[in-house]
Design a protein around this motif. Structure first.
Motif, PDB file in Angstrom:
ATOM      1  N   SER A 165      -5.378  -0.889   0.141  1.00  0.00           N
ATOM      2  CA  SER A 165      -5.607   0.316  -0.657  1.00  0.00           C
ATOM      3  C   SER A 165      -6.939   0.239  -1.390  1.00  0.00           C
ATOM      4  O   SER A 165      -7.706   1.209  -1.405  1.00  0.00           O
ATOM      5  CB  SER A 165      -4.458   0.488  -1.645  1.00  0.00           C
ATOM      6  OG  SER A 165      -4.639   1.668  -2.393  1.00  0.00           O
TER       7      SER A 165
ATOM      8  N   GLU B  20      -3.457   4.767   1.926  1.00  0.00           N
ATOM      9  CA  GLU B  20      -3.137   5.516   0.717  1.00  0.00           C
ATOM     10  C   GLU B  20      -1.627   5.534   0.562  1.00  0.00           C
ATOM     11  O   GLU B  20      -0.895   5.623   1.552  1.00  0.00           O
ATOM     12  CB  GLU B  20      -3.666   6.946   0.826  1.00  0.00           C
ATOM     13  CG  GLU B  20      -5.177   7.001   0.957  1.00  0.00           C
ATOM     14  CD  GLU B  20      -5.695   8.376   1.346  1.00  0.00           C
ATOM     15  OE1 GLU B  20      -4.900   9.195   1.861  1.00  0.00           O
ATOM     16  OE2 GLU B  20      -6.884   8.614   1.136  1.00  0.00           O
ATOM     17  N   GLY B  21      -1.168   5.433  -0.672  1.00  0.00           N
ATOM     18  CA  GLY B  21       0.257   5.483  -0.947  1.00  0.00           C
ATOM     19  C   GLY B  21       0.600   6.767  -1.681  1.00  0.00           C
ATOM     20  O   GLY B  21      -0.201   7.281  -2.458  1.00  0.00           O
ATOM     21  N   ARG B  22       1.797   7.282  -1.425  1.00  0.00           N
ATOM     22  CA  ARG B  22       2.264   8.469  -2.134  1.00  0.00           C
ATOM     23  C   ARG B  22       3.740   8.280  -2.470  1.00  0.00           C
ATOM     24  O   ARG B  22       4.498   7.673  -1.703  1.00  0.00           O
ATOM     25  CB  ARG B  22       2.043   9.735  -1.313  1.00  0.00           C
ATOM     26  CG  ARG B  22       2.892   9.857  -0.067  1.00  0.00           C
ATOM     27  CD  ARG B  22       2.614  11.139   0.723  1.00  0.00           C
ATOM     28  NE  ARG B  22       3.501  11.263   1.847  1.00  0.00           N
ATOM     29  CZ  ARG B  22       3.360  10.665   3.016  1.00  0.00           C
ATOM     30  NH1 ARG B  22       2.316   9.872   3.214  1.00  0.00           N
ATOM     31  NH2 ARG B  22       4.233  10.840   3.982  1.00  0.00           N
ATOM     32  N   GLN B  23       4.121   8.780  -3.622  1.00  0.00           N
ATOM     33  CA  GLN B  23       5.504   8.679  -4.075  1.00  0.00           C
ATOM     34  C   GLN B  23       6.341   9.737  -3.379  1.00  0.00           C
ATOM     35  O   GLN B  23       5.954  10.898  -3.293  1.00  0.00           O
ATOM     36  CB  GLN B  23       5.548   8.884  -5.589  1.00  0.00           C
ATOM     37  CG  GLN B  23       6.821   8.428  -6.224  1.00  0.00           C
ATOM     38  CD  GLN B  23       6.947   6.912  -6.280  1.00  0.00           C
ATOM     39  OE1 GLN B  23       5.975   6.211  -6.505  1.00  0.00           O
ATOM     40  NE2 GLN B  23       8.145   6.418  -6.061  1.00  0.00           N
ATOM     41  N   ASP B  24       7.480   9.329  -2.847  1.00  0.00           N
ATOM     42  CA  ASP B  24       8.435  10.256  -2.235  1.00  0.00           C
ATOM     43  C   ASP B  24       9.812   9.883  -2.772  1.00  0.00           C
ATOM     44  O   ASP B  24      10.491   9.016  -2.199  1.00  0.00           O
ATOM     45  CB  ASP B  24       8.376  10.145  -0.708  1.00  0.00           C
ATOM     46  CG  ASP B  24       9.263  11.172  -0.014  1.00  0.00           C
ATOM     47  OD1 ASP B  24       9.655  12.156  -0.663  1.00  0.00           O
ATOM     48  OD2 ASP B  24       9.560  10.978   1.184  1.00  0.00           O
TER      49      ASP B  24
ATOM     50  N   VAL C 150       7.815   4.572  -1.932  1.00  0.00           N
ATOM     51  CA  VAL C 150       6.373   4.744  -1.797  1.00  0.00           C
ATOM     52  C   VAL C 150       6.081   4.731  -0.304  1.00  0.00           C
ATOM     53  O   VAL C 150       6.445   3.791   0.408  1.00  0.00           O
ATOM     54  CB  VAL C 150       5.574   3.626  -2.504  1.00  0.00           C
ATOM     55  CG1 VAL C 150       4.089   3.818  -2.289  1.00  0.00           C
ATOM     56  CG2 VAL C 150       5.899   3.603  -3.990  1.00  0.00           C
TER      57      VAL C 150
ATOM     58  N   TYR D 132       3.308   4.737   2.598  1.00  0.00           N
ATOM     59  CA  TYR D 132       1.910   4.375   2.848  1.00  0.00           C
ATOM     60  C   TYR D 132       1.475   4.956   4.180  1.00  0.00           C
ATOM     61  O   TYR D 132       2.237   4.982   5.138  1.00  0.00           O
ATOM     62  CB  TYR D 132       1.740   2.855   2.857  1.00  0.00           C
ATOM     63  CG  TYR D 132       1.884   2.252   1.489  1.00  0.00           C
ATOM     64  CD1 TYR D 132       0.790   2.174   0.635  1.00  0.00           C
ATOM     65  CD2 TYR D 132       3.108   1.783   1.044  1.00  0.00           C
ATOM     66  CE1 TYR D 132       0.917   1.632  -0.639  1.00  0.00           C
ATOM     67  CE2 TYR D 132       3.248   1.238  -0.227  1.00  0.00           C
ATOM     68  CZ  TYR D 132       2.151   1.177  -1.059  1.00  0.00           C
ATOM     69  OH  TYR D 132       2.279   0.654  -2.316  1.00  0.00           O
TER      70      TYR D 132
ATOM     71  N   ASN E 112      -5.682   5.688   6.064  1.00  0.00           N
ATOM     72  CA  ASN E 112      -6.717   6.646   5.686  1.00  0.00           C
ATOM     73  C   ASN E 112      -7.594   6.823   6.932  1.00  0.00           C
ATOM     74  O   ASN E 112      -8.531   6.067   7.161  1.00  0.00           O
ATOM     75  CB  ASN E 112      -7.522   6.111   4.503  1.00  0.00           C
ATOM     76  CG  ASN E 112      -8.677   7.005   4.131  1.00  0.00           C
ATOM     77  OD1 ASN E 112      -8.956   8.007   4.790  1.00  0.00           O
ATOM     78  ND2 ASN E 112      -9.369   6.629   3.077  1.00  0.00           N
TER      79      ASN E 112
END
Length: 138
Positions: free
Chosen positions: A57, A63-67, A71, A73, A76
């Motif tokens: 990262s 890139e990580g995103r909260q769901d 998390v 990943y 990119n």
């Protein structure tokens, strides 16, 4: 792309587990994968995986995103394509392109807006490398 960023990205990929994580995320596409799923697939301890995800990262490769409580990943792809364009922008510039030589990439565009042509060039180069490796293993 600046040389320092390219070196940072390449250094992040120069480790077995991080390279395996990145390849898993490239394979997963834009949907990405949950950290737990990656840990299970790669038989990696969660703390160890967390360290490697942080390194990738910070290098701008994932890139990580909260769901919810997970998390997710994802690779990119614009950063990956910018790195590939940087590595191949001067390919075959001095000599005539030979069979198997890459097509010279256009001048590197900003990482946020990598042109589709760069993605096509990168994909063809990767496919050629994979095909060559398969032949040598046979």
């Amino acid at each position: 792309m600046e040389t320092k960023l390219a070196v940072k990205m390449l250094a992040a990929l120069a480790q077995d587990t991080r390279l395996a994580v990145f390849r898993q995320l490239v394979e997963a596409g834009p949907a990405g994968r949950a950290a737990g799923e990656l840990a299970e697939t790669l038989a990696c301890a969660p703390a160890t995986l967390s360290f490697h995800l942080k390194e990738l990262s910070h290098a701008g490769l994932i890139e990580g995103r909260q769901d919810g409580r997970y998390v997710i990943y994802a690779a990119n792809f614009s950063g990956m394509n910018a790195l590939l364009a940087y590595l191949t922008e001067n390919c075959c510039r001095v000599s005539a392109p030979a069979d198997g030589c890459c097509v010279p990439a256009p001048a590197a565009a900003p990482a946020d807006s990598a042109p589709p042509a760069v993605k096509l060039i990168a994909r063809k180069n990767i496919e050629a490398i994979v095909a060559k490796q398969r032949k040598t293993r046979s």
